[in-house]
Design a protein around this motif. Structure first.
Motif, PDB file in Angstrom:
ATOM      1  N   THR A  25       0.838  -1.208   0.000  1.00 21.58           N
ATOM      2  CA  THR A  25       0.000   0.000   0.000  1.00 21.58           C
ATOM      3  C   THR A  25       0.866   1.249   0.000  1.00 21.58           C
ATOM      4  O   THR A  25       0.614   2.197  -0.746  1.00 21.58           O
ATOM      5  CB  THR A  25      -0.913  -0.011   1.241  1.00 21.58           C
ATOM      6  OG1 THR A  25      -1.703  -1.193   1.185  1.00 21.58           O
ATOM      7  CG2 THR A  25      -1.821   1.196   1.297  1.00 21.58           C
ATOM      8  N   SER A  26       1.921   1.258   0.821  1.00 20.43           N
ATOM      9  CA  SER A  26       2.739   2.467   0.929  1.00 20.43           C
ATOM     10  C   SER A  26       3.456   2.763  -0.378  1.00 20.43           C
ATOM     11  O   SER A  26       3.555   3.913  -0.811  1.00 20.43           O
ATOM     12  CB  SER A  26       3.727   2.349   2.088  1.00 20.43           C
ATOM     13  OG  SER A  26       4.617   1.289   1.841  1.00 20.43           O
ATOM     14  N   ASP A 199      -7.665  -3.049  -8.600  1.00 19.67           N
ATOM     15  CA  ASP A 199      -8.566  -2.053  -8.008  1.00 19.67           C
ATOM     16  C   ASP A 199      -7.727  -0.980  -7.302  1.00 19.67           C
ATOM     17  O   ASP A 199      -7.280  -1.166  -6.165  1.00 19.67           O
ATOM     18  CB  ASP A 199      -9.525  -2.740  -7.024  1.00 19.67           C
ATOM     19  CG  ASP A 199     -10.624  -1.793  -6.562  1.00 19.67           C
ATOM     20  OD1 ASP A 199     -10.346  -0.579  -6.399  1.00 19.67           O
ATOM     21  OD2 ASP A 199     -11.757  -2.249  -6.355  1.00 19.67           O
ATOM     22  N   ALA A 200      -7.502   0.129  -7.998  1.00 19.15           N
ATOM     23  CA  ALA A 200      -6.621   1.179  -7.457  1.00 19.15           C
ATOM     24  C   ALA A 200      -7.158   1.724  -6.136  1.00 19.15           C
ATOM     25  O   ALA A 200      -6.385   2.025  -5.226  1.00 19.15           O
ATOM     26  CB  ALA A 200      -6.453   2.296  -8.472  1.00 19.15           C
ATOM     27  N   GLY A 201      -8.485   1.857  -6.030  1.00 18.63           N
ATOM     28  CA  GLY A 201      -9.082   2.362  -4.785  1.00 18.63           C
ATOM     29  C   GLY A 201      -8.697   1.479  -3.603  1.00 18.63           C
ATOM     30  O   GLY A 201      -8.238   1.962  -2.565  1.00 18.63           O
ATOM     31  N   ASP A 202      -8.839   0.179  -3.771  1.00 19.65           N
ATOM     32  CA  ASP A 202      -8.494  -0.759  -2.692  1.00 19.65           C
ATOM     33  C   ASP A 202      -6.995  -0.708  -2.396  1.00 19.65           C
ATOM     34  O   ASP A 202      -6.574  -0.823  -1.251  1.00 19.65           O
ATOM     35  CB  ASP A 202      -8.891  -2.189  -3.069  1.00 19.65           C
ATOM     36  CG  ASP A 202     -10.393  -2.406  -2.934  1.00 19.65           C
ATOM     37  OD1 ASP A 202     -11.097  -1.469  -2.494  1.00 19.65           O
ATOM     38  OD2 ASP A 202     -10.859  -3.503  -3.285  1.00 19.65           O
ATOM     39  N   LYS A 203      -6.195  -0.534  -3.435  1.00 16.35           N
ATOM     40  CA  LYS A 203      -4.735  -0.510  -3.215  1.00 16.35           C
ATOM     41  C   LYS A 203      -4.306   0.752  -2.467  1.00 16.35           C
ATOM     42  O   LYS A 203      -3.364   0.726  -1.694  1.00 16.35           O
ATOM     43  CB  LYS A 203      -3.999  -0.628  -4.549  1.00 16.35           C
ATOM     44  CG  LYS A 203      -4.152  -2.023  -5.129  1.00 16.35           C
ATOM     45  CD  LYS A 203      -3.281  -2.278  -6.325  1.00 16.35           C
ATOM     46  CE  LYS A 203      -3.410  -3.745  -6.706  1.00 16.35           C
ATOM     47  NZ  LYS A 203      -2.599  -4.118  -7.855  1.00 16.35           N
ATOM     48  N   ILE A 204      -5.011   1.843  -2.705  1.00 13.21           N
ATOM     49  CA  ILE A 204      -4.658   3.100  -2.022  1.00 13.21           C
ATOM     50  C   ILE A 204      -5.214   3.126  -0.601  1.00 13.21           C
ATOM     51  O   ILE A 204      -4.551   3.547   0.336  1.00 13.21           O
ATOM     52  CB  ILE A 204      -5.183   4.312  -2.830  1.00 13.21           C
ATOM     53  CG1 ILE A 204      -4.385   4.450  -4.133  1.00 13.21           C
ATOM     54  CG2 ILE A 204      -5.118   5.595  -2.006  1.00 13.21           C
ATOM     55  CD1 ILE A 204      -5.027   5.338  -5.169  1.00 13.21           C
ATOM     56  N   PHE A 205      -6.443   2.650  -0.469  1.00 17.01           N
ATOM     57  CA  PHE A 205      -7.087   2.755   0.851  1.00 17.01           C
ATOM     58  C   PHE A 205      -6.854   1.535   1.736  1.00 17.01           C
ATOM     59  O   PHE A 205      -7.088   1.594   2.932  1.00 17.01           O
ATOM     60  CB  PHE A 205      -8.587   3.047   0.682  1.00 17.01           C
ATOM     61  CG  PHE A 205      -8.813   4.476   0.280  1.00 17.01           C
ATOM     62  CD1 PHE A 205      -8.995   5.454   1.245  1.00 17.01           C
ATOM     63  CD2 PHE A 205      -8.793   4.862  -1.044  1.00 17.01           C
ATOM     64  CE1 PHE A 205      -9.148   6.780   0.887  1.00 17.01           C
ATOM     65  CE2 PHE A 205      -8.948   6.182  -1.414  1.00 17.01           C
ATOM     66  CZ  PHE A 205      -9.127   7.150  -0.444  1.00 17.01           C
ATOM     67  N   GLY A 206      -6.387   0.440   1.126  1.00 15.84           N
ATOM     68  CA  GLY A 206      -6.034  -0.749   1.908  1.00 15.84           C
ATOM     69  C   GLY A 206      -7.237  -1.565   2.296  1.00 15.84           C
ATOM     70  O   GLY A 206      -8.372  -1.250   1.971  1.00 15.84           O
TER      71      GLY A 206
END
Ligand code: PRP
Length: 206
Positions: A25-26, A199-206
């Motif tokens: 994520t980071s 899923d970019a959203g899931d990757k950014i928000f975890g």
């Protein structure tokens, strides 16, 4: 309208790492912001500057400052927030307008759930931020909303775009400029970009 693929070695390199399965994520967050800075550099190339006289260390000096229209960034919730700080690093005085859409997983249609636009948005250049342009439904709805609010200068910044989505926007809004780090191969049958980012959203928000 113009579609700009920002084909810079740094962008290609960073996007390559971003595509790796199992990226932390980071790391994903950091790279999304770094690529966003580089997209902003390209997307602001046509800003007009004007001469201004200031007091320099050795007396008056003529410098160049950005003229006229100022910017609002428009992150599309959620995933667009993952690009926002990188863009604001480059244009720190920009106002923020927030637009919330999620994509219905069955119909793939965008569902609006939050809108808060900057004051005097009709006098600003709008930079829409979203890591992914897939079917184009979300971007189409966002552009419609901004145009209704009076925006006449709209650009969209994306990490990856699908050809299907780009085509839809080109047809519907020929005046809107698109800046993307890549136009990928295609959409799969559930509307995900291939090879894409997942899923970019899931990757950014975890
Ligand atoms: C993703 C992405 C875009 C949209 C693209 O968001 O961030 O907003 O889908 O799809 P489209 O071009 O087919 O409309 P998602 O719905 O996953 O929401 P999230 O940002 O809250 O994760």
């Amino acid at each position: 309208m113009a579609v700009h693929v920002v084909d810079h070695p740094l962008v290609r390199h960073k996007l390559g790492i971003l595509r790796e399965d199992g990226i932390s994520t980071s790391r994903f967050r950091a790279l999304a912001q770094e690529i966003s800075r580089l997209l902003t550099y390209e997307a602001t190339k046509d800003l007009i500057t004007e001469p201004k006289t200031i007091q320099g260390w050795a007396g008056e000096v003529e410098v160049e400052m950005i003229k006229g229209k100022k910017i609002t960034v428009v992150p599309i919730l959620r995933a667009g927030l993952g690009m926002m700080d990188g863009v604001l690093d480059m244009v720190p005085g920009a106002r923020v307008s927030v637009v919330g859409f999620y994509r219905d997983e069955e119909t793939l249609q965008p569902v609006e759930y939050y809108v808060k636009l900057a004051k005097n948005i009709d006098e600003r250049i709008a930079l829409i931020l979203d890591p992914m342009l897939a079917t184009g439904g979300t971007l189409l709805a966002t552009i419609d909303l901004l145009k209704k609010a009076g925006c006449t200068n709209i650009k969209g910044l994306f990490l990856v775009a699908a050809p299907e989505g780009v085509e839809k926007i080109v047809k519907a809004h020929p005046d809107v400029d698109i800046y993307t780090a890549s136009i990928d191969e295609k959409l799969n049958d559930v509307g995900y970009i291939l090879p894409g980012l997942g899923d970019a959203g899931d990757k950014i928000f975890g």
